[in-house]
Every structure is written in structure tokens, then in C-alpha cells.
Design a protein around this motif. Structure first.
Motif, PDB file in Angstrom:
ATOM      1  N   ASP A  63     -12.648  -9.362  -6.961  1.00 47.43           N
ATOM      2  CA  ASP A  63     -12.242  -8.896  -5.635  1.00 47.43           C
ATOM      3  C   ASP A  63     -10.737  -8.694  -5.498  1.00 47.43           C
ATOM      4  N   GLU A  64      -9.957  -9.182  -6.470  1.00 50.31           N
ATOM      5  CA  GLU A  64      -8.521  -8.900  -6.487  1.00 50.31           C
ATOM      6  C   GLU A  64      -8.201  -7.838  -7.531  1.00 50.31           C
ATOM      7  N   ILE A  66      -0.137  -6.939  -4.945  1.00 52.01           N
ATOM      8  CA  ILE A  66       1.018  -7.036  -5.843  1.00 52.01           C
ATOM      9  C   ILE A  66       2.305  -7.265  -5.064  1.00 52.01           C
ATOM     10  N   ALA A  67       2.414  -6.627  -3.900  1.00 49.94           N
ATOM     11  CA  ALA A  67       3.619  -6.775  -3.063  1.00 49.94           C
ATOM     12  C   ALA A  67       3.186  -7.240  -1.677  1.00 49.94           C
ATOM     13  N   PRO A  68       2.792  -8.514  -1.512  1.00 46.51           N
ATOM     14  CA  PRO A  68       2.204  -8.985  -0.256  1.00 46.51           C
ATOM     15  C   PRO A  68       3.218  -9.115   0.870  1.00 46.51           C
ATOM     16  N   GLY A  69       2.664  -9.233   2.075  1.00 49.92           N
ATOM     17  CA  GLY A  69       3.491  -9.521   3.247  1.00 49.92           C
ATOM     18  C   GLY A  69       4.331  -8.365   3.702  1.00 49.92           C
ATOM     19  N   THR A  70       3.837  -7.118   3.505  1.00 47.69           N
ATOM     20  CA  THR A  70       4.657  -5.958   3.828  1.00 47.69           C
ATOM     21  C   THR A  70       4.081  -5.104   4.942  1.00 47.69           C
ATOM     22  N   GLY A  71       2.912  -5.467   5.435  1.00 48.00           N
ATOM     23  CA  GLY A  71       2.367  -4.727   6.573  1.00 48.00           C
ATOM     24  C   GLY A  71       1.410  -3.635   6.194  1.00 48.00           C
ATOM     25  N   LEU A  72       1.369  -3.226   4.922  1.00 50.92           N
ATOM     26  CA  LEU A  72       0.403  -2.222   4.506  1.00 50.92           C
ATOM     27  C   LEU A  72      -0.925  -2.902   4.211  1.00 50.92           C
ATOM     28  N   PRO A  73      -2.015  -2.113   4.047  1.00 54.36           N
ATOM     29  CA  PRO A  73      -3.291  -2.736   3.705  1.00 54.36           C
ATOM     30  C   PRO A  73      -3.117  -3.683   2.526  1.00 54.36           C
ATOM     31  N   GLY A  74      -3.769  -4.820   2.578  1.00 56.66           N
ATOM     32  CA  GLY A  74      -3.588  -5.810   1.521  1.00 56.66           C
ATOM     33  C   GLY A  74      -2.932  -7.047   2.102  1.00 56.66           C
ATOM     34  N   ASP A  92      -4.731   0.972  -2.343  1.00 57.21           N
ATOM     35  CA  ASP A  92      -4.057   0.383  -1.184  1.00 57.21           C
ATOM     36  C   ASP A  92      -4.186  -1.141  -1.178  1.00 57.21           C
ATOM     37  N   VAL A  93      -5.378  -1.635  -1.478  1.00 58.18           N
ATOM     38  CA  VAL A  93      -5.574  -3.079  -1.508  1.00 58.18           C
ATOM     39  C   VAL A  93      -4.717  -3.711  -2.598  1.00 58.18           C
ATOM     40  N   LEU A  94      -4.696  -3.090  -3.777  1.00 58.74           N
ATOM     41  CA  LEU A  94      -3.936  -3.658  -4.881  1.00 58.74           C
ATOM     42  C   LEU A  94      -2.437  -3.627  -4.600  1.00 58.74           C
ATOM     43  N   ALA A  95      -1.960  -2.589  -3.924  1.00 55.94           N
ATOM     44  CA  ALA A  95      -0.541  -2.551  -3.562  1.00 55.94           C
ATOM     45  C   ALA A  95      -0.189  -3.761  -2.691  1.00 55.94           C
ATOM     46  N   GLY A  96      -1.071  -4.087  -1.753  1.00 52.63           N
ATOM     47  CA  GLY A  96      -0.818  -5.247  -0.905  1.00 52.63           C
ATOM     48  C   GLY A  96      -0.888  -6.562  -1.657  1.00 52.63           C
ATOM     49  N   PRO A 114      -1.473 -11.270   1.328  1.00 57.77           N
ATOM     50  CA  PRO A 114      -1.896 -12.454   0.580  1.00 57.77           C
ATOM     51  C   PRO A 114      -3.391 -12.696   0.626  1.00 57.77           C
ATOM     52  N   ALA A 115      -4.050 -12.379   1.741  1.00 58.43           N
ATOM     53  CA  ALA A 115      -5.475 -12.663   1.861  1.00 58.43           C
ATOM     54  C   ALA A 115      -6.346 -11.455   1.552  1.00 58.43           C
ATOM     55  N   ALA A 116      -5.743 -10.355   1.096  1.00 56.31           N
ATOM     56  CA  ALA A 116      -6.491  -9.133   0.879  1.00 56.31           C
ATOM     57  C   ALA A 116      -7.478  -9.291  -0.268  1.00 56.31           C
TER      58      ALA A 116
END
Length: 410
Positions: free
Chosen positions: A261-262, A301-309, A295-299, A311-313
Motif C-alpha cells: 500500500d506504500e 516520498i515528500a510528506p507534509g506538503t499538502g499534496l495527495p499523500g 500522486d500518492v507516492l509523491a506524498g 505521512p498517513a497516505a
């Protein structure tokens, strides 16, 4: 950025390009490695390029900042290095495989016989922009073309060739066109649409081989022994996940590269997205899931940025809708999603207009929309898709017919 932290993405298709661009927007630049000479492009629109509707540059994707042209031939997981055909070596901290898929070449007699490693002249796969440009260069008014395969790609190719003035025969082994997406009534409308444009369609028929003369195709041999003369053959027999690099590196692979799932592979430093990835037993092979995974993977790899994804994505799967627009002298728009064949106990509503060539159908199970198919008049597709994607119970006081007549502002 050091090699310990650098993100490298192999594959400059829709998924890889989207991920690299998203990461750049998030302040985590990624190196995108693509082996095609062209700028990244939208593969979904290749049939429109073949039909002459778009110039090749129109389907280009916004390129990420860091893009290199190279063909990766080996992954050294121990050193976290990529070895390329030109001898160069690329170090990575996190590697993302977005290697896409390859066209399936059917086991046709005369296709790759003996030591021949290339398709005979006049026989074309239809997967890359180079394939498209070669085929477009071979099409002229009155040329004879046989398209092998009546799925989404085969239908699109046959339509595009017909628009260009070719005499097209479409050979489909199954009993109807686009049998994976469309039910029989919708498939019949598609059949009629292509027939009205001059495409000769043969279903429940199998091409057994290709015959060449002087190294170029001159006919195809049908299963009943009949030889059909042709100048071009287009192979549209599906695609297969491109997993060779992953297999050689020892990653877990079934149909595609196995991911959780990640979107992690069996190596925690390597992820996979798009056509090459297999999640929860599914290889999607469609644009929408590839973009959602990126989109999920971008979030992640680079969490906490407001895009989809973030830390809990997690990627939990995509409920993908198939949509095809066949433009030209007569436009045909169709869409299909979910389960289009009802089971016992399901409620089904159908609306058909033979004069206008439109058809709508939805399948409802236990108060929830589980599938639908629409041909023409797609004003309702937006509200239907939302009801299906959200999987929420339908309003008890709303008649099912309302689903097919209310466009929901779409």
C-alpha cells in the motif's frame, strides 16, 4: 543532493513523468531516466496523432527539470546503482520503477520466424510514439490494413486508419468488440459506428500467420486458411508489464512487480508505479491508476506538503473508468466502469435510442451502483462515476431511472 537521498525514476511515461514533476513541486527533485528520444508524451493520445487530429508535439507532457536519456540494463541493489547501456552509472537512494508495459506480440506464423528479431516490413506494433509515426508514414489513401485485436487499442487504431483513408479490416478473436469493457448492446453500437466508416469487422475469427514477399508483408492467413491481402498489419493484442529489470534484480514479480500500500517492492529502497506494478493482485494498465499512484507516492516520498499523500497516505486501489472518444466525421463517445454484467438479484436499468445510436445502462446491487456503460450522450457520466467511486448507498427515494437522466451538472 547526495546519492543516499537522491530519488531516481526509471520510465518517462505518464506515471514516471507525473511523479518526477510532483516531487519537483514539493522541493524533492528527482532524476527521471527515459530511453525514448522524444520528450515525455501522453500515450493515451497516440491514436489521435495517427488519425492526424494532433501533431506529435501537442501530446507532449510538461517535462520535469532533471531528465536524462539512457537505457538502464541492470540494477545493482547492493550498491544502489543503475548501470546503463552507454556504460554510465547512476546512483540512487530511492528508486522508482515506472517502466510501463510492452505490446504483446501474438504467436503468428511468419512473424518472428528463425533468426529474425524485427517485425517484417509493414507489420507494426502500436505502443510508442515511434510506432505511431512509422505507421502514420506508411498510411495513404486506399492502403489495405489489417488490425489484429478488437480491444480498446485495436478499435482506436482501426478508427484512426479509416479516417486516414485506409481500407481497414479488424480481426477480433472474441465474440464482440471491447468485450472486457462493453456489454453486447454497447458493443453492437460500436460495431455499427465502425462499420458506417467503412471498417470491415470480423469477430470470432483468428489470424494464424503473416505472409511476406521480399521481406514485406503481403497477406495475413486466417485460421480457416483464407489469405487476406494487405499492405499493413497492426498488432493490437494487449500489453504485458515490463518487469525484466525487476526480475533480473531479484524483486518479487508475478504478473507485475509486487507492491504494497506504500508502493514498495520487496526491496524497501525500490518502489513501483504504473503499468509495471501489481497491487493487491491487480495490474491496471490504465492512465488513471498510474496517475493516482504517482500522486500518492509523491506524498509518501515528500510528506507534509499538502499534496495527495502525506505521512498517513496509502494506495488502496483505483476504481478506474474506461473512456474512449472516437472523433472525426462522426463522433462516438463511450464510457464503461465496474461490473457491466448483472448478477442474479441485481437491479438493471437500460435506456437505448436506436435512431441516435445512444445507450445507457447501470447495474445496482444492494442499493449501490456497481457498474455501468454509456455510448453517446455522456452527460450523465460524471454523476454516475462519482456514485460508483464513492460506493455509498444510493438515495432510497430516488428512482434508478434518475441515474440515467440526471447529469448532475457534469
Amino acid at each position: 543532493m547526495t546519492s543516499d537521498t537522491r530519488v531516481v525514476v526509471i520510465g518517462a511515461g505518464l506515471a514516471g513523468t507525473r511523479l518526477a514533476r510532483r516531487l519537483g513541486e514539493l522541493g524533492t527533485p528527482a532524476l527521471l531516466v527515459g530511453e525514448e528520444e522524444h520528450a515525455p508524451y501522453n500515450r493515451v493520445l497516440l491514436a489521435d496523432v495517427l488519425a492526424g487530429r494532433y501533431a506529435p508535439e501537442v501530446i507532449s507532457l510538461p517535462a520535469p527539470e532533471h531528465l536524462v536519456r539512457a537505457r538502464v540494463v541492470r540494477i545493482d541493489r547492493a550498491r544502489r546503482e543503475l548501470h546503463c547501456a552507454d556504460g554510465s552509472v547512476i546512483a540512487y537512494g530511492t528508486l522508482v520503477l515506472a517502466t510501463g508495459s510492452n505490446p504483446v506480440l501474438p504467436p503468428l506464423r511468419g512473424l518472428l520466424d528463425g533468426d529474425r528479431q524485427e517485425l517484417p516490413a509493414g507489420v507494426h506494433a502500436f505502443r510508442t510514439l515511434d510506432d505511431c509515426l512509422r505507421l502514420a508514414g506508411a498510411v495513404r489513401e486506399g492502403v489495405r490494413a489489417v488490425v489484429v485485436g478488437g480491444g480498446l487499442l485495436g478499435v482506436s487504431a482501426a478508427r484512426a486508419l479509416s479516417v486516414r483513408g485506409a481500407h481497414v479490416v479488424l480481426a477480433q478473436q472474441a465474440e464482440r468488440l471491447m468485450e472486457r469493457q462493453l456489454d453486447p448492446p454497447a458493443s453492437r453500437l460500436l460495431h455499427r459506428h465502425l462499420g458506417d466508416l467503412g471498417v470491415e469487422i470480423h469477430t470470432e475469427t483468428r489470424v494464424r500467420g503473416v505472409r511476406t514477399l521480399g521481406g514485406a508483408v503481403h497477406s495475413v492467413e486466417m485460421a480457416d486458411g483464407y489469405a487476406l491481402g494487405t499492405d499493413l498489419v497492426v498488432l493490437a493484442c494487449g500489453v504485458r508489464p515490463r518487469v525484466g529489470l525487476a526480475q533480473d534484480a531479484g524483486l518479487a514479480v508475478r504478473k507485475g512487480i509486487l507492491v504494497d500500500d506504500e508502493l514498495r517492492t520487496s526491496d524497501p529502497h525500490i518502489r513501483a508505479i504504473g503499468d509495471c506494478a501489481e497491487h493487491a493482485g491487480t495490474v491496471y494498465g490504465l492512465a488513471a491508476p498510474a496517475l493516482e499512484q504517482a500522486d500518492v507516492l509523491a506524498g509518501l516520498i515528500a510528506p507534509g506538503t499538502g499534496l495527495p499523500g502525506g505521512p498517513a497516505a496509502r494506495y488502496t486501489g483505483t476504481r478506474a473508468l474506461t473512456r474512449l472518444t472516437l472523433s472525426g466525421p462522426a463522433v462516438l463517445d463511450l464510457a464503461a466502469f465496474g461490473e457491466t454484467d448483472p448478477e442474479p438479484g441485481d437491479d438493471t436499468v437500460q435506456l437505448a435510442d436506436a435512431v441516435s445510436g445512444t445507450y445507457r445502462k447501470v447495474v445496482v446491487r444492494d442499493g449501490r451502483l456497481v457498474g455501468g456503460v454509456l455510448v453517446g450522450a455522456l452527460g450523465t457520466v460524471g454523476v454516475l462515476a462519482r456514485a460508483w467511486e464513492e460506493a455509498e448507498p444510493l438515495p432510497a427515494d430516488a428512482p434508478l431511472l434518475h441515474l440515467l437522466t440526471n447529469d448532475g451538472g457534469s
